[in-house]
Design a protein around this motif. Structure first.
Motif, PDB file in Angstrom:
ATOM      1  N   THR A  74      40.263  47.444  36.261  1.00 50.37           N
ATOM      2  CA  THR A  74      39.458  48.246  37.180  1.00 50.37           C
ATOM      3  C   THR A  74      38.619  47.345  38.084  1.00 50.37           C
ATOM      4  N   LEU A  75      37.996  46.317  37.507  1.00 58.10           N
ATOM      5  CA  LEU A  75      37.214  45.379  38.314  1.00 58.10           C
ATOM      6  C   LEU A  75      38.105  44.614  39.288  1.00 58.10           C
ATOM      7  N   SER A  76      39.310  44.265  38.849  1.00 61.83           N
ATOM      8  CA  SER A  76      40.236  43.546  39.731  1.00 61.83           C
ATOM      9  C   SER A  76      40.634  44.397  40.934  1.00 61.83           C
ATOM     10  N   LEU A  77      40.751  45.700  40.748  1.00 62.39           N
ATOM     11  CA  LEU A  77      41.075  46.594  41.860  1.00 62.39           C
ATOM     12  C   LEU A  77      39.916  46.659  42.852  1.00 62.39           C
ATOM     13  N   VAL A  78      38.697  46.782  42.328  1.00 63.75           N
ATOM     14  CA  VAL A  78      37.529  46.872  43.208  1.00 63.75           C
ATOM     15  C   VAL A  78      37.319  45.567  43.974  1.00 63.75           C
ATOM     16  N   SER A  79      37.563  44.443  43.320  1.00 64.04           N
ATOM     17  CA  SER A  79      37.321  43.139  43.939  1.00 64.04           C
ATOM     18  C   SER A  79      38.408  42.738  44.925  1.00 64.04           C
ATOM     19  N   GLY A  80      39.531  43.451  44.904  1.00 62.17           N
ATOM     20  CA  GLY A  80      40.634  43.079  45.780  1.00 62.17           C
ATOM     21  C   GLY A  80      41.520  41.998  45.207  1.00 62.17           C
ATOM     22  N   LEU A  81      41.248  41.550  43.971  1.00 66.59           N
ATOM     23  CA  LEU A  81      42.107  40.542  43.349  1.00 66.59           C
ATOM     24  C   LEU A  81      43.468  41.119  42.990  1.00 66.59           C
ATOM     25  N   GLU A  82      43.529  42.437  42.780  1.00 66.88           N
ATOM     26  CA  GLU A  82      44.794  43.127  42.513  1.00 66.88           C
ATOM     27  C   GLU A  82      44.869  44.379  43.377  1.00 66.88           C
ATOM     28  N   PRO A  83      45.997  44.631  44.028  1.00 67.00           N
ATOM     29  CA  PRO A  83      46.135  45.870  44.791  1.00 67.00           C
ATOM     30  C   PRO A  83      46.577  47.005  43.871  1.00 67.00           C
ATOM     31  N   PRO A  84      46.193  48.243  44.157  1.00 63.51           N
ATOM     32  CA  PRO A  84      46.683  49.358  43.340  1.00 63.51           C
ATOM     33  C   PRO A  84      48.165  49.602  43.603  1.00 63.51           C
ATOM     34  N   VAL A  91      35.714  50.287  49.340  1.00 60.74           N
ATOM     35  CA  VAL A  91      34.403  49.646  49.221  1.00 60.74           C
ATOM     36  C   VAL A  91      33.676  49.862  50.539  1.00 60.74           C
ATOM     37  N   ARG A  92      32.528  50.516  50.461  1.00 54.07           N
ATOM     38  CA  ARG A  92      31.756  50.926  51.647  1.00 54.07           C
ATOM     39  C   ARG A  92      32.608  51.742  52.613  1.00 54.07           C
ATOM     40  N   GLY A  93      33.475  52.582  52.083  1.00 54.85           N
ATOM     41  CA  GLY A  93      34.284  53.471  52.905  1.00 54.85           C
ATOM     42  C   GLY A  93      35.523  52.828  53.490  1.00 54.85           C
ATOM     43  N   GLU A  94      35.733  51.516  53.270  1.00 53.29           N
ATOM     44  CA  GLU A  94      36.897  50.816  53.810  1.00 53.29           C
ATOM     45  C   GLU A  94      37.887  50.540  52.690  1.00 53.29           C
ATOM     46  N   ILE A  99      39.581  40.545  49.172  1.00 48.87           N
ATOM     47  CA  ILE A  99      38.241  40.502  48.591  1.00 48.87           C
ATOM     48  C   ILE A  99      37.217  40.951  49.635  1.00 48.87           C
ATOM     49  N   PRO A 100      36.499  42.055  49.391  1.00 47.03           N
ATOM     50  CA  PRO A 100      35.540  42.544  50.385  1.00 47.03           C
ATOM     51  C   PRO A 100      34.327  41.630  50.484  1.00 47.03           C
ATOM     52  N   PRO A 101      33.705  41.546  51.657  1.00 49.84           N
ATOM     53  CA  PRO A 101      32.467  40.779  51.766  1.00 49.84           C
ATOM     54  C   PRO A 101      31.359  41.432  50.949  1.00 49.84           C
ATOM     55  N   GLY A 102      30.446  40.614  50.461  1.00 51.59           N
ATOM     56  CA  GLY A 102      29.297  41.143  49.734  1.00 51.59           C
ATOM     57  C   GLY A 102      29.574  41.520  48.298  1.00 51.59           C
ATOM     58  N   VAL A 103      30.707  41.057  47.742  1.00 46.38           N
ATOM     59  CA  VAL A 103      31.048  41.350  46.349  1.00 46.38           C
ATOM     60  C   VAL A 103      30.909  40.077  45.523  1.00 46.38           C
ATOM     61  N   GLY A 104      30.127  40.147  44.450  1.00 45.62           N
ATOM     62  CA  GLY A 104      30.003  39.041  43.502  1.00 45.62           C
ATOM     63  C   GLY A 104      30.703  39.403  42.202  1.00 45.62           C
TER      64      GLY A 104
END
Length: 290
Positions: A74-84, A91-94, A99-104
């Motif tokens: 789930t974290l990998s999907l949010v971070s962009g490390l893995e595509p669904p 993330v922020r509607g996009e 990997i989105p900017p502003g993600v740690g």
């Protein structure tokens, strides 16, 4: 006392602290997200299925579930490390394609570089983002002090305890001032006392930001002590089974909050839901091993 009334408990004289402000719009959305991987046997493994979940700005959300159910995916999907494989992650509607900017992202194993000092490890993020060496080191000094490592700037990772290395990893992540903080069991390898100290440290540092946090853990007590909301995942393939609001006052001391009646009430409520999935995962593992 509103919180005790929510849980059907008798009132106390001491007033509660105000709750953390959160923005109404979600900064993270997963809409029917499914992720499949090619298994070593040649087949296909579905890690998460039809996963729908939202996280608002400023919220602290903990994710719990049986071992191997897909929490880290789930974290990998949010971070962009893995595509669904199916569905959408925003993330922020996009929609997330990288990997989105502003993600740690703080992993279970720290990512400190053994050949760099504490200060230069923390400064590496700003340096990668284009800051000058002097500017990056100035920012790093601030965060080294904030995580309680003032005086250790020139030390190297092999000279630090496990808890101190985690403080370096936390400073590495927060020095970039992320709007979204993804944490994958970051304190699981620590001893009990150090773990509690790091949990309090995380809450202290997060309270001074507007960051949304998604915190994956196997420890239900940790999840409740830290989070505003606890999401329970099903046994693999994971999807959201239930979501529980944690209406405990902030600021929190994780050791003290665990001894309150409110905490125990929430724990029992969530464990009733989580226990079914843990037992199901064990039964399925036994069948596969037979």
């Amino acid at each position: 006392m509103v919180i005790r009334a929510i849980y059907g408990l008798p009132p106390q004289e001491k007033p509660t602290e105000p709750e953390v402000e959160m923005t109404p719009d979600p900064v993270i959305e997963l809409r029917n997200a499914t992720k499949r991987f090619r298994a070593s046997s040649g087949g296909v493994h579905t890690a998460v299925r039809d996963l729908t979940m939202t996280v608002r700005g400023g919220a602290f959300v903990a994710v719990v579930g049986p071992t191997g159910c897909g929490k880290s995916t789930t974290l990998s999907l949010v971070s962009g490390l893995e595509p669904p494989s199916e569905g959408v992650v925003l993330v922020r509607g996009e929609e997330v394609f990288c990997i989105p900017p502003g993600v740690g992202y703080m992993f279970q194993n720290d990512a400190v570089l053994p050949w760099r000092s504490v200060l230069d490890n923390v400064a590496s993020g700003p340096r990668y983002r284009g800051s000058s060496r002097a500017e990056a080191r100035d920012r790093a000094r601030v965060w080294v002090e904030r995580v309680g490592l003032a005086g250790f700037e020139g030390y190297y990772p092999h000279q630090l305890s496990g808890g101190m290395r985690k403080r370096v990893a936390l400073a590495q992540t927060l020095v970039n001032e992320p709007e979204i903080l993804l944490m994958d069991e970051p304190f699981s390898a620590l001893d009990v006392q150090t773990r509690s100290l790091m949990q309090d440290e995380l809450l202290r540092l997060w309270a001074g930001s507007d960051a949304a946090v998604v915190f994956v853990t196997h420890d239900l007590e940790e999840a409740i002590a830290l989070a505003d909301r606890v999401v329970v995942m099903t046994a693999s393939p994971a999807t959201v089974k239930a979501s529980f609001d944690v209406a405990l006052p902030r600021p929190r001391n994780v050791e003290e909050i665990r001894m309150t009646d409110e905490f125990l009430f929430v724990y029992r409520e969530i464990w009733d839901s989580l226990r079914e999935e843990v037992n199901r995962a064990r039964e399925e593992a036994s069948h596969r091993a037979a």
